[in-house]
Scaffold this active site. Structure first.
Site, PDB file in Angstrom:
ATOM      1  N   PRO A 199       3.982 -13.084   3.589  1.00 32.43           N
ATOM      2  CA  PRO A 199       5.056 -14.030   4.053  1.00 32.43           C
ATOM      3  C   PRO A 199       5.053 -14.374   5.317  1.00 32.43           C
ATOM      4  O   PRO A 199       4.815 -13.401   6.128  1.00 32.43           O
ATOM      5  CB  PRO A 199       6.320 -13.326   3.539  1.00 32.43           C
ATOM      6  CG  PRO A 199       6.050 -11.724   3.240  1.00 32.43           C
ATOM      7  CD  PRO A 199       4.457 -12.031   2.879  1.00 32.43           C
ATOM      8  N   ASN A 200       5.560 -15.476   5.827  1.00 35.36           N
ATOM      9  CA  ASN A 200       5.748 -15.884   7.269  1.00 35.36           C
ATOM     10  C   ASN A 200       4.429 -16.019   7.970  1.00 35.36           C
ATOM     11  O   ASN A 200       4.380 -16.505   9.100  1.00 35.36           O
ATOM     12  CB  ASN A 200       6.622 -14.910   7.968  1.00 35.36           C
ATOM     13  CG  ASN A 200       7.970 -14.973   7.488  1.00 35.36           C
ATOM     14  OD1 ASN A 200       8.643 -16.004   7.147  1.00 35.36           O
ATOM     15  ND2 ASN A 200       8.614 -13.764   7.073  1.00 35.36           N
ATOM     16  N   TYR A 239       2.218 -11.448  17.724  1.00 30.03           N
ATOM     17  CA  TYR A 239       1.307 -11.946  16.673  1.00 30.03           C
ATOM     18  C   TYR A 239       0.205 -12.959  17.366  1.00 30.03           C
ATOM     19  O   TYR A 239      -0.652 -13.457  16.739  1.00 30.03           O
ATOM     20  CB  TYR A 239       1.730 -12.654  15.567  1.00 30.03           C
ATOM     21  CG  TYR A 239       2.813 -11.834  14.876  1.00 30.03           C
ATOM     22  CD1 TYR A 239       2.336 -10.700  14.400  1.00 30.03           C
ATOM     23  CD2 TYR A 239       4.375 -11.877  14.518  1.00 30.03           C
ATOM     24  CE1 TYR A 239       3.076 -10.002  13.529  1.00 30.03           C
ATOM     25  CE2 TYR A 239       5.249 -11.303  13.925  1.00 30.03           C
ATOM     26  CZ  TYR A 239       4.545 -10.147  13.390  1.00 30.03           C
ATOM     27  OH  TYR A 239       5.278  -9.114  12.691  1.00 30.03           O
ATOM     28  N   ASN A 246      -3.414  -9.561   4.113  1.00 31.97           N
ATOM     29  CA  ASN A 246      -2.313  -8.940   5.128  1.00 31.97           C
ATOM     30  C   ASN A 246      -0.965  -9.185   4.467  1.00 31.97           C
ATOM     31  O   ASN A 246      -0.607 -10.399   4.035  1.00 31.97           O
ATOM     32  CB  ASN A 246      -2.260  -9.893   6.187  1.00 31.97           C
ATOM     33  CG  ASN A 246      -1.314  -9.471   7.394  1.00 31.97           C
ATOM     34  OD1 ASN A 246      -0.441  -8.659   6.931  1.00 31.97           O
ATOM     35  ND2 ASN A 246      -1.327  -9.961   8.618  1.00 31.97           N
ATOM     36  N   ALA A 283       5.505  -8.653   5.566  1.00 31.26           N
ATOM     37  CA  ALA A 283       6.561  -7.583   5.260  1.00 31.26           C
ATOM     38  C   ALA A 283       6.582  -6.905   4.005  1.00 31.26           C
ATOM     39  O   ALA A 283       7.013  -5.872   3.886  1.00 31.26           O
ATOM     40  CB  ALA A 283       7.834  -8.646   5.416  1.00 31.26           C
ATOM     41  N   GLU A 298      -6.675  -3.645   3.887  1.00 29.72           N
ATOM     42  CA  GLU A 298      -5.419  -4.178   4.251  1.00 29.72           C
ATOM     43  C   GLU A 298      -5.477  -4.300   5.662  1.00 29.72           C
ATOM     44  O   GLU A 298      -6.149  -3.644   6.591  1.00 29.72           O
ATOM     45  CB  GLU A 298      -4.396  -2.901   4.015  1.00 29.72           C
ATOM     46  CG  GLU A 298      -3.034  -3.128   4.638  1.00 29.72           C
ATOM     47  CD  GLU A 298      -2.009  -1.997   4.165  1.00 29.72           C
ATOM     48  OE1 GLU A 298      -2.338  -1.275   3.663  1.00 29.72           O
ATOM     49  OE2 GLU A 298      -0.904  -2.062   5.077  1.00 29.72           O
ATOM     50  N   HIS A 333      -3.577  -5.868   9.522  1.00 27.62           N
ATOM     51  CA  HIS A 333      -2.328  -6.302  10.138  1.00 27.62           C
ATOM     52  C   HIS A 333      -2.747  -6.838  11.691  1.00 27.62           C
ATOM     53  O   HIS A 333      -3.371  -6.044  12.214  1.00 27.62           O
ATOM     54  CB  HIS A 333      -1.349  -5.200  10.376  1.00 27.62           C
ATOM     55  CG  HIS A 333      -0.997  -4.545   8.892  1.00 27.62           C
ATOM     56  ND1 HIS A 333      -0.049  -5.224   8.345  1.00 27.62           N
ATOM     57  CD2 HIS A 333      -1.278  -3.606   8.272  1.00 27.62           C
ATOM     58  CE1 HIS A 333       0.203  -4.734   7.159  1.00 27.62           C
ATOM     59  NE2 HIS A 333      -0.460  -3.698   7.182  1.00 27.62           N
ATOM     60  N   ARG A 392       5.375  -0.139  16.217  1.00 26.73           N
ATOM     61  CA  ARG A 392       6.574  -0.720  16.065  1.00 26.73           C
ATOM     62  C   ARG A 392       7.917  -0.120  15.435  1.00 26.73           C
ATOM     63  O   ARG A 392       7.726   0.797  15.678  1.00 26.73           O
ATOM     64  CB  ARG A 392       6.123  -2.069  15.259  1.00 26.73           C
ATOM     65  CG  ARG A 392       5.194  -2.991  16.269  1.00 26.73           C
ATOM     66  CD  ARG A 392       5.038  -4.243  15.451  1.00 26.73           C
ATOM     67  NE  ARG A 392       5.988  -5.248  15.401  1.00 26.73           N
ATOM     68  CZ  ARG A 392       6.020  -6.049  14.602  1.00 26.73           C
ATOM     69  NH1 ARG A 392       4.989  -6.429  13.665  1.00 26.73           N
ATOM     70  NH2 ARG A 392       7.117  -6.991  14.609  1.00 26.73           N
TER      71      ARG A 392
HETATM   72  C1  DQA Z   1       2.367  -7.873  10.003  1.00 25.40           C
HETATM   73  C2  DQA Z   1       3.209  -6.627  10.388  1.00 25.40           C
HETATM   74  C3  DQA Z   1       4.585  -6.700   9.375  1.00 25.40           C
HETATM   75  O1  DQA Z   1       5.127  -5.479   9.548  1.00 25.40           O
HETATM   76  C4  DQA Z   1       5.033  -8.025   9.469  1.00 25.40           C
HETATM   77  O2  DQA Z   1       6.322  -7.735   8.634  1.00 25.40           O
HETATM   78  C5  DQA Z   1       4.278  -9.308   9.258  1.00 25.40           C
HETATM   79  C6  DQA Z   1       3.070  -9.130   9.876  1.00 25.40           C
HETATM   80  C7  DQA Z   1       1.043  -7.918  11.133  1.00 25.40           C
HETATM   81  O3  DQA Z   1       0.026  -8.732  10.654  1.00 25.40           O
HETATM   82  O4  DQA Z   1       1.201  -7.498  12.046  1.00 25.40           O
HETATM   83  O5  DQA Z   1       4.773 -10.247   8.819  1.00 25.40           O
HETATM   84  O6  DQA Z   1       1.751  -7.675   8.678  1.00 25.40           O
END
Ligand code: DQA
Length: 145
Positions: free
Chosen positions: A10-11, A23, A74, A77, A98, A100, A107
């Site tokens: 998501p996002n 990001y 990835n 959240a 996985e 990120h 964080r």
């Molecule tokens: C993320 C880190 C997560 O905590 C966050 O919710 C994201 C992006 C990252 O790529 O750094 O949406 O996965």
């Protein structure tokens, strides 16, 4: 030919304009383009999937068994909340890496727990777009043995 499934949670469709200090400025298309080049050079097929919906990600993982040798994910959240995605990865038993963009351990505390990490082959966090590229290279090495 081996095929890798890349899942963006998501996002991540908002990358490029989303919290750029955390990001970066690369868009999802930029990232996918770099991953495609790496996959092409390695002679590996690659497919991209992004969803903001947990169930859609669960469905995609559940259907991956027949067609994919590995998953690069990835979970965004959902990393920190989704028992369903974790169980889907455990169920299909496809090697899963996985990644990120940000260093989740530097964080907020709620980001320090990954429900996915225990069922992943490994995790790469904190290198921006390079997290994906390093993750894909590790995935390719894994499936090529
Ligand atoms: C993320 C880190 C997560 O905590 C966050 O919710 C994201 C992006 C990252 O790529 O750094 O949406 O996965």
């Amino acid at each position: 030919m081996s095929k890798v499934l890349v899942i963006h949670g998501p996002n991540l469709n908002l990358l490029g304009t989303r919290e750029e200090d955390i990001y970066g400025t690369a868009t999802l298309d930029d990232i996918n383009g770099q991953l495609k080049t790496l996959a092409d050079n390695a002679g590996v097929e690659i497919e991209f999937f992004q969803s903001n919906h947990e169930g859609e990600i669960v469905d995609k993982i559940g259907a991956a068994k027949e067609n994919f040798s590995a998953i690069l994910i990835n979970p965004a959240a959902y990393t920190h909340t989704s028992v369903a995605i974790r169980d889907a990865i455990a169920a299909v038993q496809i090697p899963t890496i996985e990644v990120h963009l940000s260093n989740v351990y530097a964080r907020e505390e709620f980001r320090h727990t990954s429900l996915i990490a225990p069922v992943a082959h490994g995790q790469i966090s904190g290198f921006g777009v390079d997290s994906y590229l390093l993750g894909l290279q590790a995935t390719i090495n894994l499936i090529k043995g």
